[in-house]
Design an enzyme around this catalytic site. Structure first.
Site, PDB file in Angstrom:
ATOM      1  N   ASP A  14       0.853  -1.194   0.000  1.00  0.00           N
ATOM      2  CA  ASP A  14       0.000   0.000   0.000  1.00  0.00           C
ATOM      3  C   ASP A  14       0.892   1.249   0.000  1.00  0.00           C
ATOM      4  O   ASP A  14       1.689   1.450   0.919  1.00  0.00           O
ATOM      5  CB  ASP A  14      -0.862  -0.064   1.270  1.00  0.00           C
ATOM      6  N   ASN A  28      -7.720  12.550 -10.481  1.00  0.00           N
ATOM      7  CA  ASN A  28      -8.462  12.985 -11.677  1.00  0.00           C
ATOM      8  C   ASN A  28      -8.309  14.503 -11.774  1.00  0.00           C
ATOM      9  O   ASN A  28      -7.790  15.138 -10.848  1.00  0.00           O
ATOM     10  CB  ASN A  28      -9.937  12.562 -11.610  1.00  0.00           C
ATOM     11  N   ASP A  38      -6.300   7.086  -5.098  1.00  0.00           N
ATOM     12  CA  ASP A  38      -6.669   8.464  -4.735  1.00  0.00           C
ATOM     13  C   ASP A  38      -7.478   8.462  -3.431  1.00  0.00           C
ATOM     14  O   ASP A  38      -7.168   9.209  -2.475  1.00  0.00           O
ATOM     15  CB  ASP A  38      -7.491   9.056  -5.897  1.00  0.00           C
ATOM     16  N   SER A 121      -3.019   5.160 -14.043  1.00  0.00           N
ATOM     17  CA  SER A 121      -3.979   4.871 -15.128  1.00  0.00           C
ATOM     18  C   SER A 121      -4.350   3.400 -15.298  1.00  0.00           C
ATOM     19  O   SER A 121      -5.156   3.078 -16.164  1.00  0.00           O
ATOM     20  CB  SER A 121      -3.470   5.390 -16.493  1.00  0.00           C
TER      21      SER A 121
HETATM   22  N1  AR6 Z   1      -1.380   1.555  -3.047  1.00  0.00           N
HETATM   23  C1  AR6 Z   1      -0.793   1.279  -4.228  1.00  0.00           C
HETATM   24  N2  AR6 Z   1      -1.474   1.049  -5.365  1.00  0.00           N
HETATM   25  C2  AR6 Z   1      -2.817   1.076  -5.301  1.00  0.00           C
HETATM   26  C3  AR6 Z   1      -3.517   1.358  -4.109  1.00  0.00           C
HETATM   27  C4  AR6 Z   1      -2.753   1.605  -2.938  1.00  0.00           C
HETATM   28  N3  AR6 Z   1      -3.318   1.887  -1.765  1.00  0.00           N
HETATM   29  N4  AR6 Z   1      -4.862   1.324  -4.369  1.00  0.00           N
HETATM   30  C5  AR6 Z   1      -4.992   1.023  -5.690  1.00  0.00           C
HETATM   31  N5  AR6 Z   1      -3.766   0.866  -6.250  1.00  0.00           N
HETATM   32  P1  AR6 Z   1      -6.603   3.712  -9.811  1.00  0.00           P
HETATM   33  P2  AR6 Z   1      -6.297   5.319 -12.298  1.00  0.00           P
HETATM   34  C6  AR6 Z   1      -3.413   0.571  -7.644  1.00  0.00           C
HETATM   35  O1  AR6 Z   1      -7.936   3.239 -10.266  1.00  0.00           O
HETATM   36  O2  AR6 Z   1      -6.467   4.113 -13.140  1.00  0.00           O
HETATM   37  C7  AR6 Z   1      -9.672   7.499  -9.019  1.00  0.00           C
HETATM   38  O3  AR6 Z   1     -11.028   7.461  -8.717  1.00  0.00           O
HETATM   39  C8  AR6 Z   1      -4.430  -0.151  -8.491  1.00  0.00           C
HETATM   40  O4  AR6 Z   1      -4.304  -1.546  -8.309  1.00  0.00           O
HETATM   41  O5  AR6 Z   1      -6.437   4.128  -8.386  1.00  0.00           O
HETATM   42  O6  AR6 Z   1      -5.192   6.280 -12.628  1.00  0.00           O
HETATM   43  C9  AR6 Z   1      -9.172   8.896  -9.360  1.00  0.00           C
HETATM   44  O7  AR6 Z   1      -9.848   9.893  -8.646  1.00  0.00           O
HETATM   45  C10 AR6 Z   1      -4.038   0.267  -9.891  1.00  0.00           C
HETATM   46  O8  AR6 Z   1      -3.036  -0.617 -10.423  1.00  0.00           O
HETATM   47  O9  AR6 Z   1      -6.098   4.985 -10.721  1.00  0.00           O
HETATM   48  C11 AR6 Z   1      -9.466   8.969 -10.829  1.00  0.00           C
HETATM   49  O10 AR6 Z   1     -10.804   9.327 -11.081  1.00  0.00           O
HETATM   50  C12 AR6 Z   1      -3.391   1.638  -9.707  1.00  0.00           C
HETATM   51  O11 AR6 Z   1      -3.259   1.819  -8.287  1.00  0.00           O
HETATM   52  C13 AR6 Z   1      -9.218   7.555 -11.312  1.00  0.00           C
HETATM   53  O12 AR6 Z   1      -9.447   6.730 -10.178  1.00  0.00           O
HETATM   54  C14 AR6 Z   1      -4.168   2.789 -10.297  1.00  0.00           C
HETATM   55  O13 AR6 Z   1      -5.568   2.565 -10.169  1.00  0.00           O
HETATM   56  C15 AR6 Z   1      -7.798   7.369 -11.773  1.00  0.00           C
HETATM   57  O14 AR6 Z   1      -7.684   6.085 -12.322  1.00  0.00           O
END
Ligand code: AR6
Length: 177
Positions: A14, A28, A38, A121
């Site tokens: 994490d 975002n 996020d 992303s």
């Molecule tokens: N630590 C490390 N990695 C993580 C964690 C964590 N605590 N939680 C999730 N991941 P995403 P995006 C990974 O969806 O695709 C949000 O709502 C996860 O497994 O968080 O850039 C924002 O506000 C994945 O591989 O980000 C935007 O609206 C990676 O983080 C949107 O999502 C990114 O997944 C951005 O989407």
């Protein structure tokens, strides 16, 4: 391994737990919070983070803006906005590379020695993980090859499968060097 390669780390876990100078948030363009990493960062940092984000007037895709880390172990959060995957012909690769480059520029401007990135992303924004991983590793290694800071860049992977993709991308990089 090359000097650049030694400055790249992979961590499975994490990102909100990492004690580094700056963690990067996959935000975002509103910078007002969301799900995924996020949401986790805002929960762990506390409400002061959202209050500071409100003053930033959002962020363009491919750009990055910095706040303090508040209750996080990390001193700073760098908020970047990755591209939504739309098939690959809408400039996604260049925008994703720009997220890494701009985040590292912002980190360097504050003399950060250690920076950790999530896989920007690759969640809600649906960027194919293998492609995104190679872009992340290429962009970070190009930056640290030209700059003394940050000393180390950590790719924080939420699961072992993602960590394995990073290992492969670093191996591809080492073969090219
Ligand atoms: N630590 C490390 N990695 C993580 C964690 C964590 N605590 N939680 C999730 N991941 P995403 P995006 C990974 O969806 O695709 C949000 O709502 C996860 O497994 O968080 O850039 C924002 O506000 C994945 O591989 O980000 C935007 O609206 C990676 O983080 C949107 O999502 C990114 O997944 C951005 O989407």
């Amino acid at each position: 391994m090359s000097e650049t390669g030694q400055r790249i780390r992979i961590h499975t876990g994490d990102i909100t737990r990492l004690d580094v100078d700056a963690i990067v948030n996959a935000a975002n363009s509103s910078l007002l919070g969301g799900g995924g990493v996020d949401g986790a960062i805002h929960r762990a940092a506390g409400p002061e983070l959202l209050a500071e984000c409100r003053m930033l007037n959002g962020c363009e895709t491919g750009d990055a803006k910095m706040t303090k880390g508040y209750r996080l172990p990390a001193r700073y959060v760098i908020h970047t906005v990755g591209p939504v995957w739309q098939g690959g012909s809408k400039g996604e690769a260049e925008l994703l590379a720009s997220c890494y480059r701009r985040s590292l520029e912002v980190a360097t401007a504050k003399n950060c020695r250690t920076v950790a990135f999530p896989a920007i992303s690759t969640g809600v924004y649906r960027y194919p993980k293998d492609l995104a991983t190679q872009i992340a590793v290429d962009a970070a290694s190009a930056f640290i090859g030209q700059n003394a800071l940050p000393e180390t860049v950590t790719f924080c992977c939420f699961d072992r499968q993602t960590a394995e993709l990073y290992r492969q991308a670093i191996a591809v990089l080492a073969e090219r060097d």
